[in-house]
Design a protein around this motif. Structure first.
Motif, PDB file in Angstrom:
ATOM      1  N   LEU A 344       0.856  -1.177   0.000  1.00  0.00           N
ATOM      2  CA  LEU A 344       0.000   0.000   0.000  1.00  0.00           C
ATOM      3  C   LEU A 344       0.898   1.235   0.000  1.00  0.00           C
ATOM      4  N   ALA A 345       0.388   2.337  -0.535  1.00  0.00           N
ATOM      5  CA  ALA A 345       1.152   3.584  -0.485  1.00  0.00           C
ATOM      6  C   ALA A 345       1.036   4.223   0.897  1.00  0.00           C
ATOM      7  N   GLU A 346      -0.052   3.907   1.612  1.00  0.00           N
ATOM      8  CA  GLU A 346      -0.284   4.439   2.967  1.00  0.00           C
ATOM      9  C   GLU A 346      -0.664   3.265   3.858  1.00  0.00           C
ATOM     10  N   PHE A 347       0.069   3.041   4.904  1.00  0.00           N
ATOM     11  CA  PHE A 347      -0.210   1.904   5.777  1.00  0.00           C
ATOM     12  C   PHE A 347       0.204   2.257   7.200  1.00  0.00           C
ATOM     13  N   TRP A 348      -0.224   1.462   8.151  1.00  0.00           N
ATOM     14  CA  TRP A 348       0.027   1.786   9.561  1.00  0.00           C
ATOM     15  C   TRP A 348       1.098   0.873  10.143  1.00  0.00           C
ATOM     16  N   MET A 349       1.949   1.473  10.951  1.00  0.00           N
ATOM     17  CA  MET A 349       3.041   0.719  11.551  1.00  0.00           C
ATOM     18  C   MET A 349       3.030   0.907  13.068  1.00  0.00           C
ATOM     19  N   VAL A 350       3.392  -0.164  13.757  1.00  0.00           N
ATOM     20  CA  VAL A 350       3.602  -0.108  15.204  1.00  0.00           C
ATOM     21  C   VAL A 350       5.103  -0.237  15.418  1.00  0.00           C
ATOM     22  N   GLU A 351       5.706   0.743  16.088  1.00  0.00           N
ATOM     23  CA  GLU A 351       7.156   0.723  16.255  1.00  0.00           C
ATOM     24  C   GLU A 351       7.565   0.998  17.693  1.00  0.00           C
ATOM     25  N   PRO A 352       7.727  -0.061  18.485  1.00  0.00           N
ATOM     26  CA  PRO A 352       8.233   0.134  19.848  1.00  0.00           C
ATOM     27  C   PRO A 352       9.748   0.316  19.837  1.00  0.00           C
ATOM     28  N   GLU A 353      10.227   1.004  20.824  1.00  0.00           N
ATOM     29  CA  GLU A 353      11.676   1.221  20.972  1.00  0.00           C
ATOM     30  C   GLU A 353      12.004   1.139  22.460  1.00  0.00           C
ATOM     31  N   VAL A 490       1.840 -15.101   6.067  1.00  0.00           N
ATOM     32  CA  VAL A 490       2.366 -13.863   5.492  1.00  0.00           C
ATOM     33  C   VAL A 490       3.888 -13.786   5.427  1.00  0.00           C
ATOM     34  N   GLY A 491       4.584 -14.711   6.084  1.00  0.00           N
ATOM     35  CA  GLY A 491       6.042 -14.583   6.117  1.00  0.00           C
ATOM     36  C   GLY A 491       6.460 -13.512   7.105  1.00  0.00           C
ATOM     37  N   GLU A 492       7.244 -12.526   6.659  1.00  0.00           N
ATOM     38  CA  GLU A 492       7.762 -11.514   7.592  1.00  0.00           C
ATOM     39  C   GLU A 492       6.650 -10.634   8.141  1.00  0.00           C
ATOM     40  N   LEU A 493       6.511 -10.652   9.461  1.00  0.00           N
ATOM     41  CA  LEU A 493       5.495  -9.835  10.122  1.00  0.00           C
ATOM     42  C   LEU A 493       6.166  -8.666  10.837  1.00  0.00           C
ATOM     43  N   ILE A 494       7.361  -8.904  11.325  1.00  0.00           N
ATOM     44  CA  ILE A 494       8.083  -7.912  12.127  1.00  0.00           C
ATOM     45  C   ILE A 494       9.533  -7.872  11.670  1.00  0.00           C
ATOM     46  N   LEU A 539       6.143  -3.424  13.292  1.00  0.00           N
ATOM     47  CA  LEU A 539       5.155  -4.401  12.829  1.00  0.00           C
ATOM     48  C   LEU A 539       4.242  -3.701  11.839  1.00  0.00           C
ATOM     49  N   GLY A 540       4.141  -4.260  10.646  1.00  0.00           N
ATOM     50  CA  GLY A 540       3.210  -3.730   9.654  1.00  0.00           C
ATOM     51  C   GLY A 540       1.805  -4.141  10.059  1.00  0.00           C
ATOM     52  N   PHE A 541       0.999  -3.130  10.419  1.00  0.00           N
ATOM     53  CA  PHE A 541      -0.299  -3.430  11.018  1.00  0.00           C
ATOM     54  C   PHE A 541      -1.204  -4.194  10.044  1.00  0.00           C
ATOM     55  N   GLU A 542      -1.167  -3.831   8.783  1.00  0.00           N
ATOM     56  CA  GLU A 542      -2.001  -4.538   7.796  1.00  0.00           C
ATOM     57  C   GLU A 542      -1.502  -5.966   7.576  1.00  0.00           C
ATOM     58  N   ARG A 543      -0.190  -6.171   7.684  1.00  0.00           N
ATOM     59  CA  ARG A 543       0.342  -7.532   7.622  1.00  0.00           C
ATOM     60  C   ARG A 543      -0.276  -8.390   8.721  1.00  0.00           C
ATOM     61  N   MET A 544      -0.350  -7.794   9.926  1.00  0.00           N
ATOM     62  CA  MET A 544      -0.946  -8.515  11.058  1.00  0.00           C
ATOM     63  C   MET A 544      -2.396  -8.857  10.759  1.00  0.00           C
TER      64      MET A 544
END
Lengths: 569, 569
Positions: A344-353, A490-494, A539-544
């Protein structure tokens, strides 16, 4: 319908033993959500006899008993199930009530259905409070089964379908589960910027954010309406200056009064100001401003070139290096011309640090988070998961259960490559050649998680040549402390890593990769001043969502998909 | 330090009666967050005698007792408080440990401080596990008190300051409170799009999202490297076609073999293809593609002009008209050239949308939500609020308490205007003239909430002329069912309305306002098919932060502020 009143009075007695359904009404509305009625272990039968107002959209409606009454399957989006509603002909225009998509609000009495019915409770309407009709000939979502592809052309209405509404509820659940997980573990939610001037890597794949084009067009319109001064105008203005200047000189040599001279000087000043304005206006160029043949970004909104972010990681690191455990959850963007079902050109990501953390901690966090998401869906979205399981992917519930309960396999990249080479020796065919140093392809990842281990696999310690500059260099000088979480379907999720916290090492890594140092000075500051071991992942939220639902196309798991050529609404 | 070992053994006995501090360690790290130690009713004294690892950044450090040991105030961002850490000289290089900003991870024993000390517990270091040094001469955040304005130039490090980290924790709390509130009430979180092609109103104030400029520049570079064909090249190509054509004709008239003719035809075909390629390349223009003098947006990424969203409302309405209660919480954008302390180019909005709801429900929801946020801060961020109260705004805690517990005043716009006119009669001076029909200015709003009622005020039923086309027309035909929530300190915090659900009315309102119908066809579909009463509002998240903290500048309550001329990182 004759025996109903007798049946009703016995139900009323039963209902008094139960809680009141009206106590379940949506707090900011008069209606009771359908979920509150039917999503109970008794299917709502305990409410029989009680009066209630419900609202929703007709999924299917039909007239019965020679048009004496109509059955409506009513859905309000609060759950996948429908409430069966019975309207007698004297309560409303049945012809208007039955078309799919009609909105109705009704007051009625809940009653037990006839023996053998699928539903546990149904509503007999006493009053139709609201009716939002549908002309079936024009309604874009006819009752027939519609393909997900077809629905992508109707994004403004597709949330009324069973599948897209189930996905919306699952997406909501995963978002709230994400916040709940990180808050529970003491992470602070940080809003990293959407517009960025920082990420200079691969600017070709970034969307540019600008006001230069609209400003240029505004100026163009303005100059047409109000043309710039001509050469003659400019000459005339110069001439006036000269005249006014001469006048001042004459008055001075004539020893005129202070007032007279002052007035003439003021006129000269005005003439000079006017000339300056004209000069400036004459320099205005319609279109995008340029300087030395290049676009002049000093005139853009942010006084420099700006883009949509591809990741909040670098920025959120600055917060981790102050607040210890943080995460970001927001939209990210890629201007890649990919027409696949995974981009997608626009997608949501979760990024903990996480500060004070190493790769092992990062892997522990990723595993705990994914497990938490899976368990959350089993606990909070079982009805939606059952629907998805029936319609799309029979294995999706088992997959959630397996991931929630099975320890993830952890292997190094080197081990992963050895396993893949062994598989090839034993006859497995891959399209992409396997050897140490390659970036694992999706087929390799899926082989590892789906065939070899049949559970989630974390692959770590990747060759430095295929990974980003900020990943921590291992002591072998060949690999970096990166990790990918691979899951079936899906393979790679994170993807994540421990970050390079050593100033000298990261400085030379940036140089080694041919990147400019200057834009990363602020990032280097995090290592210059009070540096700390830290790690994180994305984590690619749409992948999840694809993983959870088993749907095939990423365009179906985000409300308003954006991809090349399309950005509806 | 001599009596310590005796003291320690008695503390150890005490500690066994208490829980173990190591059970409180951050799950994905070896350290225990400082909050877990000191943010307890006993201030951590119950842990005395226990061994623990902590990490953080030195707030202030000093050497004492002729450099025999050092005191460090250590903060890890988990709470506003610091842990006092004592390091003896044989445990580490005290000179390296004491500078402000130094990162340290230490193992040590918690002990009770000397009688009369402010802290309830302190840590005696046994081992320095990690040290991330700071050169005080170069550190951008010296120990002296720094202004918020100064800190805006150091966005990558300012989260290490007491104020910005307190704001970050308050912001996190408000975000999680937002999700908790709406989830509790059955609302579904919907991700509305960031890139939009829909909002055509006031496109002048929107940021454009494009790949045309970078594509144009890419092409320009490419054409320099690999120049387009010259006229001579094109002529030469045409000549070759002619020659190859002649050759075919000659072979045909000479009755040559099929093979020979076939080969010549193939050569002719290649020559024609080559010519076509050259023709196409000769048409390439560096820069932005144009058609009929206008920018050709069919060549942009989304095949049309695209912008950053100014609000998710219209899109989220499509979900409310299917799922009943929904909300969006995401970034929104304005390309306004505002340099005030109240405007950002990128800011976050919370936008709930309720189906089966009227203006009254909308007001109830807004009031309950704001109260919930205030109470949440009192329950979950009291230590940070106390810090803010001490440093910036003594009234901020009382303000939260008042709003959490006081019913909001509700008055119509007409009543509000009457009150303002009365105030003017009684000598109150406003900069902006008051009469029915004006848009209330900030001074008017603040007078109503701060002076007249001294509590939150909801003003509703505004003149239709000053409100958006989608707001529901009241029966008086003069006002619309809009509402604004005004609170002390910031004035307007929330703006909302019941939406016009009647197809005919909204259709004529769009026309009446001179807007084009076509871009709103999808929005009209929500009224054409199964229309429903619905209402919603928007809360500016940074406004809420200004209200809660009493800070004056909106640039200080968002991690990475974007405004004209600035988008750092």
């Amino acid at each position: 319908m004759a025996a109903d009143s007798a049946q009703l009075s016995s139900q009323l007695a039963e209902a008094t033993l139960n809680e009141s359904v009206s106590a379940l009404k949506a707090e900011f509305s008069d209606r009771v959500p359908i979920r509150s009625i039917i999503s109970r272990t008794d299917g709502g039968s305990g409410f029989a006899g009680q009066h209630v107002r419900v609202g929703g959209w007709v999924k299917t409606g039909r007239k019965a008993d020679k048009d004496a009454f109509a059955f409506l399957e009513l859905n309000d989006g609060s759950c996948p199930g429908n409430l069966q509603v019975i309207v007698e002909a004297d309560k409303g225009d049945l012809g208007q009530l039955v078309p799919t998509g009609t909105c109705v609000v009704v007051d009625g009495v809940l009653k037990l259905p006839p023996a053998g019915a699928k539903q546990k409770v149904e509503l007999r309407v006493e009053k139709v409070v609201h009716l939002g009709p549908v002309d079936p000939a024009k309604y874009p979502l006819p009752k027939t089964k519609l393909t997900l592809e077809f629905l992508r052309d109707v994004v403004h209405l597709r949330s009324r379908t069973n599948t897209i509404s189930a996905v919306a509820r699952i997406r909501n659940a995963l978002a709230y589960a994400t916040h709940t997980f990180f808050q529970k573990h003491g992470f602070l939610y940080v809003h990293t910027p959407i517009i960025t001037t920082s990420d200079c890597e691969g600017a070709g794949e970034m969307f540019q954010v600008t006001t230069l084009i609209s400003e240029g067009e505004r100026l163009e319109r303005e100059l047409i309406k109000n043309p710039p001064p001509s050469e003659a105008d400019l000459e005339a203005a110069k001439l006036i200056i000269k005249e006014k200047g001469d006048a001042v000189s004459q008055l001075k040599s004539a020893k005129a009064s202070k007032e007279e001279i002052g007035a003439a000087v003021a006129e000269l000043k005005r003439a000079k100001e006017n000339d300056l304005k004209l000069e400036e206006r004459s320099k205005l160029q319609p279109g995008i401003p340029k300087k030395d043949g290049k676009i002049d970004y000093t005139q853009d909104f942010f006084a420099r070139q700006a883009f949509l972010t591809v990741s909040g990681q670098l920025q959120v690191e600055s917060y981790a290096c102050a607040l210890s455990s943080v995460y970001t959850f927001g939209p990210t963007f890629r201007a890649e011309n990919s027409h696949t079902s995974r981009h997608l050109a626009e997608f949501w990501m979760v990024e903990p640090e996480l500060a004070f953390a190493e790769l092992k901690d990062d892997m522990n966090c990723a595993e705990a988070y994914v497990k938490f998401l899976c368990q959350w869906l089993l606990d909070n979205c079982y009805d939606d998961m059952e629907f998805i399981s029936r319609q799309f992917d029979k294995t999706c519930i088992d997959r959630l259960k397996m991931v929630a309960s099975t320890p993830f396999e952890r292997i190094t990249y080197t081990e992963a490559v050895e396993l893949l080479i062994d598989a090839v020796k034993n006859g497995k065919k891959f399209e992409n050649h396997v050897e140490w140093g390659i970036d694992l392809a999706s087929e390799h990842e899926r082989f590892l998680t789906e065939v070899k281990f049949q559970k989630p696999v974390i692959v770590y310690n990747y060759p430095k040549g295929i990974k980003a500059f900020y990943m921590r260099l291992n002591d072998d000088n060949k690999t970096v402390a990166a990790m990918d979480v691979l899951v079936p379907k899906v393979g790679e999720l994170i993807g994540g890593s421990q970050r390079e916290e050593r100033y000298d090492v990261i400085h030379s890594r940036i140089a080694e990769m041919g990147l400019p140092i200057e834009p990363y000075e602020w990032y280097l500051d995090l290592r210059r001043f009070g540096t700390v071991k830290h790690a994180g992942f994305g984590l690619g939220f749409e992948r999840m969502l694809l993983f959870a639902t088993g749907l095939d196309n990423i365009r179906d798991v985000i409300p308003f998909p954006r991809y090349p050529g399309r950005a509806d609404l």
